[in-house]
Every structure is written in structure tokens, then in C-alpha cells.
Design a protein around this motif. Sequence first.
Motif, PDB file in Angstrom:
ATOM      1  N   ALA A   1      -5.695  17.810   2.901  1.00 40.63           N
ATOM      2  CA  ALA A   1      -4.667  16.848   2.520  1.00 40.63           C
ATOM      3  C   ALA A   1      -5.282  15.898   1.498  1.00 40.63           C
ATOM      4  N   VAL A   2      -4.735  15.886   0.286  1.00 33.48           N
ATOM      5  CA  VAL A   2      -5.235  15.030  -0.788  1.00 33.48           C
ATOM      6  C   VAL A   2      -4.227  13.907  -0.997  1.00 33.48           C
ATOM      7  N   TRP A   3      -4.629  12.690  -0.640  1.00 35.05           N
ATOM      8  CA  TRP A   3      -3.736  11.539  -0.700  1.00 35.05           C
ATOM      9  C   TRP A   3      -4.226  10.535  -1.734  1.00 35.05           C
ATOM     10  N   ASP A   4      -3.340  10.107  -2.615  1.00 31.61           N
ATOM     11  CA  ASP A   4      -3.640   9.059  -3.587  1.00 31.61           C
ATOM     12  C   ASP A   4      -3.089   7.737  -3.064  1.00 31.61           C
ATOM     13  N   VAL A   5      -3.932   6.706  -3.072  1.00 31.79           N
ATOM     14  CA  VAL A   5      -3.600   5.414  -2.464  1.00 31.79           C
ATOM     15  C   VAL A   5      -3.642   4.319  -3.517  1.00 31.79           C
ATOM     16  N   VAL A   6      -2.559   3.574  -3.629  1.00 37.03           N
ATOM     17  CA  VAL A   6      -2.484   2.429  -4.541  1.00 37.03           C
ATOM     18  C   VAL A   6      -2.221   1.178  -3.710  1.00 37.03           C
TER      19      VAL A   6
ATOM     20  N   GLN B   1       0.852  -1.193   0.000  1.00 39.42           N
ATOM     21  CA  GLN B   1       0.000   0.000   0.000  1.00 39.42           C
ATOM     22  C   GLN B   1       0.887   1.242   0.000  1.00 39.42           C
ATOM     23  N   ARG B   2       0.798   1.986  -1.096  1.00 40.77           N
ATOM     24  CA  ARG B   2       1.593   3.217  -1.200  1.00 40.77           C
ATOM     25  C   ARG B   2       0.672   4.420  -1.148  1.00 40.77           C
ATOM     26  N   VAL B   3       1.043   5.400  -0.328  1.00 39.03           N
ATOM     27  CA  VAL B   3       0.256   6.628  -0.158  1.00 39.03           C
ATOM     28  C   VAL B   3       1.132   7.815  -0.546  1.00 39.03           C
ATOM     29  N   ARG B   4       0.639   8.594  -1.510  1.00 38.06           N
ATOM     30  CA  ARG B   4       1.385   9.774  -1.952  1.00 38.06           C
ATOM     31  C   ARG B   4       0.453  10.988  -1.958  1.00 38.06           C
TER      32      ARG B   4
END
Length: 331
Positions: free
Chosen positions: A86-91, A71-74
Motif C-alpha cells: 500500500a503506497v500512501w501519499d500524505v499531505v 491531513q489528507r491521505v491518498r
Amino acid sequence: MRRTASPISLVILGLGTFLLVLAPLLAWYVKPRAAVNPIDIDTTAVYTGRGSVFDTEKIETVPDQRITVTQRVRGDVADSERSGNAVWDVVTSVDTDKSLPAADPHDALDLNVHRWVLDRKTTEPVHCCEEKPYIQGEAYLKFPFGVQKRSYRWWDNTLGDTVVLRYRGTEKVQGYSGYRFTGSVPPTKTGTRLVPGSIVGQPDRPQVLAEEWYANHGVELVVDRATGRVIYAQTGPRRTLRAPGGKKDAAVLLDAEKIAFTTETQKEAVRQAKRDSGQLRLVGVTAPIGAAVAGFVLAVAGGVLVARGRKGDGTPETSGTPDVPQPTLTK
């Protein structure tokens, strides 16, 4: 001669007064503005465990496979600055040894890409900036700052709804203490999927709109009290397919009783929790107390010196010129 306060005593008094004013400002003004979720986050968490997965080549469920969840959060800095959130994109990818290492995340057994928008101070979901899906609850990926000893509504992205996680006391992770929360998910229908009928026990039908079901054997999280950062996470997902209107699972897509943070992920999470909570403690506790104590001591010392400097020495004022006897005129 009358004395006046020395410059040094005035400086000491002024510095003490400044520190007394600074102490509550640090605790009540600076700390709340320091406790904010970052917009430039870039972190990766890795879970591992064993379980059953559906092999699309064999068209069957294969047991006892090593499962890796990454799980990567950027953070999207530009959208965060525009929105003030805070806008976080999660893959999130799910792999077996067969699909690792993956040159392309799309080669994974399962891949999920979504966006979470959260209030930087409260961590509550904010619905803007092309958020997907519509996330709800009190916590997801992390808890609010200042975690309390109570139940929280945690967003489960696979379920598409919140799960109640109950406080279960404290627990140490890599020697660092945090609050422990647990919960589970009963079997719940989450959607439909078009699959060959043979997969769900209907070989006479070439395609069937099968029902997707999800359950979780148990969610366990250990959370840093000050920052809300998750320092240990464990989950037990079970995803299955049922024939339309079926009462029993016809195919198992994924079933693992325990998939948990790797040791490396735990250590990194604890390192960041120590750093961030230490900074908050410095601004909100250590520095205000130190400033208050030092300010009080300096203010008292400066006040005493000023009072002594202004106190007279008990002698009358004179012109500084000696008296000269005047001659007496006589006839």
C-alpha cells in the motif's frame, strides 16, 4: 422391496458437508485475505486547537491562536499494484485563521508532504517506491489489524523517530469503544534552520544556523481493535528555535497543548471503523459459526434420511408375478 436414498436426502447431506468445510475456510483463509490495507484510500482528518504560533510578518510569537491541522491521505494505486504494497501519499498542513481558507496548501503556516509505504497485511513499513522519509516502527496513521493490549512504537514524522505509546485501557468515541494509547516526546533536536540572528537573540549576526527543537506535551490515540483505524487523535506539539549550542528556547514556532480530531472527523472515523470491523466480523466470526451450525444440522438430518432410505422394509424380494397352480399329471 429394498429402498434407496432419495435425491433430496443426498442433497441435504451434501449441503451440510459443504457448510462444515466452508466454516473453517472462512475463518482461516478468507478473513486473513480480507484484512488488508487499501490501495485506493482517500481520506482527510482535521484537527483543531489553540496555541502560540510564530508570525513571520510581525517577526514574533503570537499567543492564543486557533490552529487547524489538515491531513489528507491518498493511495497511489499504480505504484501499489506494481509493488504489492500500500503506497500512501500524505499531505499535512498547519494553518491559523489568517491562512484559512487556503487556495494553495503552500500558503499554510507549515506544509509537509511525504510518502508512506506499508505492508498490506501487517501494516509494517516497507522501504520502496520512493518512500520519504525512512519510516520505522509498528504503526503510523493506523495500527495493525487485531490491536493488542500492549505498547506500540508509533512513528512521529516531526520527530523523525518512533514514540512509545502505552496501552491505557478502553475509551468510547462517539459511543464506539476503542483501545486508548498515550505517550509524550521530551525536547529533542531535530535539525537546523538558517534564520536572522535577531530571532534567536543574536542581533549582531545577520544569519544564524539555528537549532530546531521539538517536543510533544502528549499524544493520545483511540484505536479500533479489529481494524487498527484511529478513531480519535490528540497531539500537543511544541516546535522552537535555539541559538547554536543554546540551552534554552529562543523563539517559539508552534506551541499547543491540545490539537484534536474535530467532531466531524471523529464521526467519520467511527463510521468507517464500524463498517470495516463489521465486515471482518461477518467473514471471520458470524459466517463461520453460522455455516458450522447449519452444516452440522443439515449433515445430521441428511445422514438420518439416507440411512432410513437404504434400510430394508423386512419383506422378501419377489418377481412381481402371482403364483399359478400347476396341474398334476395322473395316470
